[in-house]
Scaffold this motif. Structure first.
Motif, PDB file in Angstrom:
ATOM      1  N   GLY A 129      47.750  54.386  50.204  1.00  0.00           N
ATOM      2  CA  GLY A 129      47.915  54.365  48.753  1.00  0.00           C
ATOM      3  C   GLY A 129      46.609  54.583  48.027  1.00  0.00           C
ATOM      4  N   LEU A 130      46.686  55.258  46.875  1.00  0.00           N
ATOM      5  CA  LEU A 130      45.516  55.407  46.018  1.00  0.00           C
ATOM      6  C   LEU A 130      45.924  54.927  44.636  1.00  0.00           C
ATOM      7  N   ARG A 132      47.584  50.841  53.834  1.00  0.00           N
ATOM      8  CA  ARG A 132      46.213  50.664  53.394  1.00  0.00           C
ATOM      9  C   ARG A 132      46.099  51.248  51.984  1.00  0.00           C
ATOM     10  N   ILE A 133      45.237  50.639  51.154  1.00  0.00           N
ATOM     11  CA  ILE A 133      45.132  51.081  49.767  1.00  0.00           C
ATOM     12  C   ILE A 133      43.662  51.226  49.394  1.00  0.00           C
ATOM     13  N   VAL A 134      43.380  52.289  48.615  1.00  0.00           N
ATOM     14  CA  VAL A 134      42.050  52.449  48.030  1.00  0.00           C
ATOM     15  C   VAL A 134      42.203  52.371  46.521  1.00  0.00           C
ATOM     16  N   ILE A 158      40.356  53.164  42.870  1.00  0.00           N
ATOM     17  CA  ILE A 158      39.210  53.809  42.243  1.00  0.00           C
ATOM     18  C   ILE A 158      39.211  53.548  40.744  1.00  0.00           C
ATOM     19  N   GLN A 159      37.974  53.565  40.196  1.00  0.00           N
ATOM     20  CA  GLN A 159      37.816  53.441  38.759  1.00  0.00           C
ATOM     21  C   GLN A 159      36.642  54.323  38.360  1.00  0.00           C
ATOM     22  N   PHE A 160      36.781  55.044  37.279  1.00  0.00           N
ATOM     23  CA  PHE A 160      35.766  56.014  36.842  1.00  0.00           C
ATOM     24  C   PHE A 160      35.307  56.880  38.005  1.00  0.00           C
ATOM     25  N   GLY A 161      36.234  57.254  38.850  1.00  0.00           N
ATOM     26  CA  GLY A 161      35.903  58.169  39.935  1.00  0.00           C
ATOM     27  C   GLY A 161      35.241  57.509  41.140  1.00  0.00           C
ATOM     28  N   LYS A 162      35.007  56.193  41.067  1.00  0.00           N
ATOM     29  CA  LYS A 162      34.323  55.514  42.178  1.00  0.00           C
ATOM     30  C   LYS A 162      35.272  54.554  42.870  1.00  0.00           C
ATOM     31  N   LYS A 163      35.074  54.454  44.165  1.00  0.00           N
ATOM     32  CA  LYS A 163      35.894  53.503  44.908  1.00  0.00           C
ATOM     33  C   LYS A 163      35.407  52.095  44.597  1.00  0.00           C
ATOM     34  N   ILE A 164      36.335  51.209  44.195  1.00  0.00           N
ATOM     35  CA  ILE A 164      35.906  49.838  43.928  1.00  0.00           C
ATOM     36  C   ILE A 164      36.490  48.865  44.933  1.00  0.00           C
ATOM     37  N   ALA A 165      37.466  49.287  45.700  1.00  0.00           N
ATOM     38  CA  ALA A 165      38.008  48.378  46.706  1.00  0.00           C
ATOM     39  C   ALA A 165      38.814  49.155  47.719  1.00  0.00           C
ATOM     40  N   GLU A 166      38.940  48.604  48.925  1.00  0.00           N
ATOM     41  CA  GLU A 166      39.795  49.205  49.936  1.00  0.00           C
ATOM     42  C   GLU A 166      40.290  48.102  50.861  1.00  0.00           C
ATOM     43  N   GLY A 167      41.532  48.212  51.298  1.00  0.00           N
ATOM     44  CA  GLY A 167      42.040  47.206  52.217  1.00  0.00           C
ATOM     45  C   GLY A 167      43.543  47.256  52.332  1.00  0.00           C
ATOM     46  N   THR A 168      44.100  46.209  52.952  1.00  0.00           N
ATOM     47  CA  THR A 168      45.549  46.117  53.047  1.00  0.00           C
ATOM     48  C   THR A 168      46.070  45.695  51.682  1.00  0.00           C
ATOM     49  N   PRO A 169      47.367  45.862  51.431  1.00  0.00           N
ATOM     50  CA  PRO A 169      47.899  45.481  50.129  1.00  0.00           C
ATOM     51  C   PRO A 169      47.549  44.049  49.765  1.00  0.00           C
ATOM     52  N   ILE A 222      43.942  43.784  48.617  1.00  0.00           N
ATOM     53  CA  ILE A 222      43.759  44.419  47.300  1.00  0.00           C
ATOM     54  C   ILE A 222      44.273  43.495  46.200  1.00  0.00           C
ATOM     55  N   ALA A 223      45.425  42.888  46.471  1.00  0.00           N
ATOM     56  CA  ALA A 223      46.036  42.054  45.442  1.00  0.00           C
ATOM     57  C   ALA A 223      45.120  40.897  45.047  1.00  0.00           C
ATOM     58  N   ASN A 224      44.276  40.497  45.972  1.00  0.00           N
ATOM     59  CA  ASN A 224      43.410  39.358  45.670  1.00  0.00           C
ATOM     60  C   ASN A 224      41.980  39.765  45.345  1.00  0.00           C
ATOM     61  N   ASN A 225      41.749  41.044  45.273  1.00  0.00           N
ATOM     62  CA  ASN A 225      40.378  41.514  45.047  1.00  0.00           C
ATOM     63  C   ASN A 225      39.993  41.361  43.584  1.00  0.00           C
ATOM     64  N   GLU A 226      38.849  40.714  43.355  1.00  0.00           N
ATOM     65  CA  GLU A 226      38.418  40.433  41.990  1.00  0.00           C
ATOM     66  C   GLU A 226      38.122  41.702  41.201  1.00  0.00           C
ATOM     67  N   ASN A 227      37.468  42.650  41.867  1.00  0.00           N
ATOM     68  CA  ASN A 227      37.139  43.910  41.196  1.00  0.00           C
ATOM     69  C   ASN A 227      38.378  44.612  40.672  1.00  0.00           C
ATOM     70  N   VAL A 228      39.415  44.553  41.501  1.00  0.00           N
ATOM     71  CA  VAL A 228      40.638  45.257  41.128  1.00  0.00           C
ATOM     72  C   VAL A 228      41.270  44.595  39.919  1.00  0.00           C
ATOM     73  N   ILE A 229      41.316  43.287  39.932  1.00  0.00           N
ATOM     74  CA  ILE A 229      41.921  42.578  38.797  1.00  0.00           C
ATOM     75  C   ILE A 229      41.139  42.884  37.530  1.00  0.00           C
ATOM     76  N   LYS A 230      39.795  42.928  37.679  1.00  0.00           N
ATOM     77  CA  LYS A 230      38.952  43.255  36.535  1.00  0.00           C
ATOM     78  C   LYS A 230      39.282  44.638  36.014  1.00  0.00           C
ATOM     79  N   ALA A 231      39.373  45.548  36.943  1.00  0.00           N
ATOM     80  CA  ALA A 231      39.599  46.930  36.547  1.00  0.00           C
ATOM     81  C   ALA A 231      40.915  47.072  35.806  1.00  0.00           C
TER      82      ALA A 231
END
Lengths: 241, 334, 411, 295
Positions: free
Chosen positions: A33-34, A205-207, A209-220, A223-232
């Motif tokens: 997933g992207l 597996r999921i990647v 991205i924000q503003f063209g940059k990868k901010i996180a990668e991992g299993t679903p 990702i669901a618990n990733n702080e960067n992702v929630i911020k984004a």
């Protein structure tokens, strides 16, 4: 076995960096997933991989071959198929005709192409609509047609660009089942999706991205618990609060 | 009888009528009109390979007619080479020209292609009008070339009566229609249609759109040039202003659009409908209301585009199918 | 009103045509006329049509063809749009469907060649009032008869005129410029000018074809101005004749004379749109309103009253063609094409109504060319009644009391 | 050298008038994405309007702009609204409706031949107008005054249209539509009304071009055709949709036509123009001044 490997892919549009040295690795048989907020550069990444644009920098390796800047029709013949976010059916033609265009990718015979197209339509429970004009299809069926066409080229890797956007919840569930079935038949899937529920259920597996940059990668789950992702997705304030 | 059989019977009947017509129609005028009608149907069917299937609008096909006519006429007049051979040579030259025009333009939006083909045809006309000789070849500039009607016979593609011309153009028309039919059901046909409608999607499905269009353009220009040779041998006089005219280019496109481009019957239907409208309105209004026939022509264009933007082929096919369905129902007694 | 009439008439005509098939007008003589009624040469086609209609009205009113029991002339017009293939198709139709006895036309030489070929094939007599290319009567056709002079005569007379003027006014001309429309007609003239200039010992300082569709002719005029010719020879269609004349005046190009070749320079719109700029221009034509011939003035007045403009050389050729046909049919006393053809070949029409041309008689040589066709030179000038075209050459035809202006004074 | 300067000046003057005749074509294409084949005929209609306005009232030919430009705007607006718009609506799903091109061609045939029916094939010109034959004489050099007026008018019109598109609400709405139809209609812009206005503006510029031509050019039914083909070449050279490009494209053609004949016959310059057109198409398909678009 690695099917697609992207290293340091960058795409600039007149000084504006839409993709910034992106790295991805997709294993054969995966559903990958992207995700990312609107305008994060997901579709641009797809377009670079599928050959619609040549990336400004970086290396894309597909099936052990560097495919940077190759034309989309060649990539298609090598086993890389895609769908479009905004569906593009051949509107004045029937569903069958649409799919046959795609199945001609691996044959020159009209008869073989027709047989293959029907097989694909049947596998998607779509064969009963084969004679309908594609401009008369519902949104859900149009999305399904996009997938059918891509599948008919017999891809090794299927790039799906928001095939669930605009669908009703029950239609989304159906689509998830369809994609799972495609994977079972041996096709690797690389999917961009907005509907979290679906992508979380599907992906291995999921990647992000924000503003063209990868901010996180991992299993679903990761990702669901990733702080960067929630911020984004929800903004700084939300995390701070 | 089922639906398919009826179609076959109808087709055979039409062919029989077409081939038998000169036995009934003895008047050279009507044969002349029919020859021109088939000539336009042939040109439009050839045009349709690019203009219809590939989804672009070529508006300079008169240039290919001109290339064909001039090539075979020059070879015949100066070297005594049979126009039949000249026809093929002209076709090859036209193919080269067609590819050269297609290469840069097929990557762009349709409007560019339309304008580029106009400029190409007009530029070609201007050059022909400016040149008296190219090396040893006598072009004769704006004065054109005349073929003296001396050695009548099949080898020289020259006949005293209309019938041979009628059969030649009819056979050419049937051949090009069959070719179109075969192409439309082949991979190329699918690729052309797909590329014409949604180029991006087609490319993603493995279609090299520009290449498919180029192949179509090459075939179309070859076939169109062959008609040029026929025209030269039929009228025995060619002159740049008439044979490489925008009017001819436009008329070909209009016939296709009125009839229904991208379909096989469209060009023929278009020629059947539009040619008589043009001819008869010119005959009836020509001396009392000069220009009226072109006003009518313009009106027909606008009205058809208004009510049947896909051409008259669509409603006529529907009508035909309904009719057949009714007949088959009756005969099977259901 | 005009429009209404124009719409009603063809509707009636259609029903009449349909009717005529039923009753069969065997006694009438059907004359098919293929001329440009729309398209770029429409003005010329329309003049030809008007002149033919006027002649036929007179002929019919005078009792038609007496040897055929008073048979009337019936005109059938077809629009060529100046396109050869339309001309050919119309010739086929007129011969086979309309069953015309005679054809006339087509003004554009490019239309006349292939069209006369059709008539030749069917053996139908074809009278060409105007289409000046030599080639038309050089094809060896038996059925083609041309009233107008051919282009080699036009150019010959233009040079003869120039020599005469040099002698008469004691002005030496050395440098010539040729400027002509890039078509069959212009190219034909220019080719012959070149030979005549060489034979006459002139120096050609400019030989310039230009596209008739040009939207700006000042570059050509600049070329003329810089080449500094004494005399400028022109072949032009209407729009470009007007543009050239005005632009030459704008740039104050100094010339001893401008010699035009009819066509655009003789167009009825020409003087109206150029005005003073056309003053002192020489133009070669077949006929002029001041020609000294009985009936000419009356014919012109009648034409002017009817159509609002003077007769032109082109119109007169068409007008005379009808009288030539009447004369031939009277002698043939038959509608058999071969008989008509023979009668036409034996034509020697010197008097009677309609003979308003400047020369003595219409007589065809064995190629079908009217061997007496002669040309006159006119000068555009104002003698107190506004600008008009005044016949000046040959000297015998010169309007009494007028002295040509040569060389042209600086304006 | 001196000749070249004189010819170049004439080329620039005439060329900018060509640019003005093509300006409407490029405006209409920019917004509707359709080549208007009736553009030459609209120019012709404008010329008849200007001719009759000046002849009947005896006013200065340039005063006719006040009358011709608004009249042509209305004419274009109405034509688009009643004849062309329905085709657009019928072909909503088509990316690039070629049928519209055909309809404009039908309009061309009708306008030209209707004019022939009503006014006859005669040539008309404003022989007695204050600009007729006026020349600026600088030494041996001649500069045509009516062309100079035409050039100034072309530049003013180009600037005016540019200002309108940049600074007015309507202009911005038109630009938004020309860039992205869907987005514009989502923003509440009525796409078809914008088309009407754009077509009207295109027709009005044709009317202005007509006024600049009438003082030194003939008026006749098929006059538009002469400028039609030239217009197509100009707008592709300059870049379809670019107003400045139309002016520049016109000037390039004007200079070729004016300077070229000093080195070859005038008939060959025509061929050069077509040749240049094809070369530009190969080398820089978006035109010399056009931006790269998705076409």
């Amino acid at each position: 076995m690695v099917l697609l490997e992207v290293r340091g892919m960058t795409k600039e549009f007149g000084g504006l960096r839409a993709i910034d040295s992106l790295d991805l690795t997709i294993e054969k048989g995966q559903i990958f997933g992207l995700i990312g907020p609107n305008g994060a550069g997901k579709s641009t990444a797809f377009n670079c991989i599928a050959g619609a644009f040549a990336p400004t920098a970086g290396v894309i390796t597909f099936n052990n071959e560097t495919i940077n800047g190759q034309k989309p029709w060649n990539l298609c013949k090598k086993g890389l198929a895609r769908t479009f976010q905004i569906v593009k059916p051949f509107a004045s033609k029937s569903v069958l005709y649409n799919v046959m265009v795609a199945s001609f990718a691996t044959t020159n015979s009209r008869q073989v192409a027709e047989e293959k197209a029907i097989k694909v339509l049947e596998s998607l429970n779509f064969a009963d609509k084969k004679d309908i004009l594609s401009s008369n299809l519902t949104i859900a069926d149009r999305k399904r047609l996009e997938i059918a066409r891509a599948l008919a080229t017999e891809p090794k890797l299927l790039l799906l660009d928001e095939v669930m956007a605009g669908l009703r919840p029950n239609e989304v569930d159906e689509m998830v089942e369809v994609l799972k079935k495609i994977r079972e038949q041996g096709t690797t899937i690389f999917v961009i999706e907005h509907i979290m529920r679906a992508i979380m259920a599907l992906s291995d597996r999921i990647v992000v991205i924000q503003f063209g940059k990868k901010i996180a990668e991992g299993t679903p789950k990761e990702i669901a618990n990733n702080e960067n992702v929630i911020k984004a997705y929800l903004g700084e304030d939300y995390v701070a609060a | 009888m089922n639906y398919k059989n009826i179609n076959k019977v109808a087709l055979v009947a039409i062919l029989l009528i077409a081939f038998g017509l000169p036995l009934v129609i003895r008047s050279a005028t009507y044969l002349h009109i029919l020859v021109l009608l088939f000539f336009y149907a042939y040109l439009t069917t050839s045009w349709n390979l690019v203009g219809g299937f590939a989804g672009v609008l070529p508006l300079g096909h008169a240039a290919f007619v001109g290339i064909g006519a001039y090539t075979s006429t020059i070879l015949f007049l100066q070297y005594g080479i049979s126009p039949w051979i000249g026809m093929l040579v002209g076709g090859v030259l036209a193919t080269i020209a067609g590819i050269l025009i297609g290469l840069p333009t097929f990557k762009m939006r349709g409007a560019y292609f339309a304008l580029a083909t106009i400029a190409f045809a007009e530029g070609f006309r201007v050059i022909v009008e400016n040149i008296d000789y190219i090396g040893p070849f006598k072009i004769n500039g704006p004065r054109g070339l005349q073929i003296p009607p001396l050695d009548i016979g099949l080898a020289n593609f020259m006949f005293a009566s209309k019938e041979p011309y009628y059969y030649i153009i009819l056979i050419m028309l049937v051949a090009v229609v069959v070719l179109t039919y075969v192409i439309s059901r082949s991979k190329l046909g699918y690729y052309l249609n797909a590329g014409g409608e949604e180029p991006e999607a087609a490319m993603a499905l493995g279609v090299n759109v520009a290449r498919a269009k180029l192949i179509a353009m090459a075939m179309s220009s070859f076939l169109t040039a062959m008609a040029g040779t026929f025209y030269a041998q039929f009228t025995l006089y060619i002159h740049p202003k008439s044979i490489i005219s925008l009017d001819l280019s436009f008329e070909i496109a209009f016939i296709a659009l009125i009839g229904g481009r991208g379909s096989i019957a469209g060009p023929i239907l278009g020629a059947l409908l539009l040619r008589p409208v043009g001819d008869f309105s010119r005959i009836y209004f020509g001396d009392t209301l000069p220009g009226m026939h072109l006003i009518i022509f313009g009106l027909v264009l606008i009205l058809v585009m208004h009510y049947q933007p896909r051409g008259l082929q669509e409603p006529l096919t529907r009508l035909y199918n309904n009719l057949i369905r009714r007949i088959t129902h009756n005969t099977t007694g259901r | 009103m005009q429009i209404l009439r124009r719409i009603v008439v063809p509707a009636l005509a259609i029903s009449l045509i349909a009717g005529s098939y039923a009753t069969g007008h065997a006694e009438n003589v059907k004359i098919g006329n293929i001329i440009p009624l729309s398209g770029p040469s429409a003005t010329l086609g329309q003049q030809g049509k008007a002149a033919r209609e006027m002649a036929v009205e007179e002929i019919n009113a005078a009792g038609g063809i007496k040897s055929l029991g008073g048979a009337k002339f019936e005109l059938v017009f077809a629009d060529s749009e100046s396109k050869p293939e339309k001309g050919v198709a119309e010739a086929e139709r007129l011969i086979n469907t309309e069953k015309v006895n005679v054809l006339t036309g087509c003004w554009n030489s490019a239309v006349t060649y292939p069209t006369t070929a059709v008539a030749e094939r069917y053996g139908i007599p074809f009278v060409v009032p105007v289409s000046v290319s030599d080639k038309i009567t050089d094809q060896g056709f038996k059925t083609v008869f041309r009233i107008a002079a051919k282009d080699s005569w036009w150019t010959r007379d233009q040079f003869a005129f120039l020599k005469d003027m040099e002698k008469e006014f004691g002005t030496k001309v050395e440098r010539l410029a040729f400027v002509y429309e890039n078509g069959d007609w212009g190219k034909g003239f220019a080719g012959q000018w070149k030979k005549l200039a060489e034979a006459g010992g002139y120096k050609v300082v400019l030989d310039e074809p230009y596209p008739s569709t040009a939207t700006d002719l000042s570059p050509v005029v600049q070329k003329i101005r810089r080449a500094k010719p004494d005399v400028l020879l022109l072949v032009s269609n209407a729009a470009d004749a007007i543009l050239l004349t005005n632009t030459l005046a704008d740039y104050k190009v100094k010339l001893k004379a401008i010699i035009a070749s009819g066509g655009g320079h003789a167009d009825p719109s020409f003087l109206k749109t150029t005005g003073k700029n056309a003053q002192y221009l020489f133009d070669i034509v077949e006929w002029e309103t001041d020609v000294n011939k009985p009936g000419a003035k009356e014919a012109n007045d009648k034409y002017k009253a009817k159509y609002g403009q003077n007769l032109t050389g082109e119109a007169v050729d068409a007008y005379v063609a009808m009288y030539v046909l009447k004369d031939a049919l009277e002698r043939a006393a038959s509608l058999d094409p071969e008989k008509i053809r023979e009668a036409l070949a034996a034509t020697n029409l010197s008097s009677g109504p309609g003979m308003i041309v400047g020369y003595d008689s219409v007589k065809f040589d064995k190629t079908g060319q009217n061997e007496n066709a002669s040309l006159v030179m006119v000068q555009v000038n104002d003698t107190g009644k506004g600008l008009e075209r005044i016949t000046i050459w040959p000297k015998s035809a010169r309007r009494a009391g007028y002295t040509p202006v040569f060389p042209m004074p600086n304006k | 050298m001196y000749y070249i300067i004189e010819d170049t000046i004439n080329g620039i003057l005439m060329g900018s008038i060509y640019g003005l005749t093509a300006m409407g074509l490029t405006i209409i294409f920019g917004v509707l994405k359709v080549v208007n084949f009736a553009h030459g005929s609209m120019l012709m209609v404008g010329m008849y309007l200007a001719y009759w306005a000046v002849t009947l009232s005896g006013m200065h030919p340039y005063l006719a702009i006040v009358l011709v430009a608004p009249a042509m705007f209305l004419f274009g607006y109405t034509l688009q609204n009643f004849v062309i718009k329905p085709i657009f609506i019928a072909e909503k799903n088509v990316r690039e409706p070629l049928t519209v091109i055909i309809v404009t061609t039908g309009i061309w045939y009708i306008l030209d031949n209707l004019t022939l029916l009503i006014f006859g094939p005669q040539y008309r010109s404003l022989a007695d107008n204050p600009l007729n034959g006026q020349m600026l004489e600088i030494g041996e050099m001649f500069i045509s005054v009516p062309k100079l007026y035409g050039c100034i008018t072309a530049v003013i019109t180009a600037l005016g249209v540019y200002w309108f598109f940049q600074k007015t609400d309507m202009g911005r709405a038109i630009r938004a539509t020309s860039m992205d139809r869907e987005a514009a209609s989502l923003m509440g812009i009525n796409q078809y009304k914008i088309y009407n206005v754009a077509f009207g503006i295109g027709a009005a510029t044709a009317g202005i071009a007509a006024v600049t031509l009438v003082p030194f050019y003939n008026v006749f039914p098929t006059v538009g055709v002469l400028f039609d083909i030239k217009g197509f070449i100009i707008v592709v050279l300059g870049g379809l949709g670019s107003i400045g490009g139309a002016l520049a494209g016109g000037i390039i053609i004007g200079i070729i036509e004016s300077v070229g004949p000093q080195f070859m016959t005038a008939t060959w310059t025509e061929a050069i123009v077509y040749g240049l057109f094809l070369v530009v198409l190969f080398v820089k398909p978006s035109g010399l001044f056009g931006q790269k678009h998705d076409w």
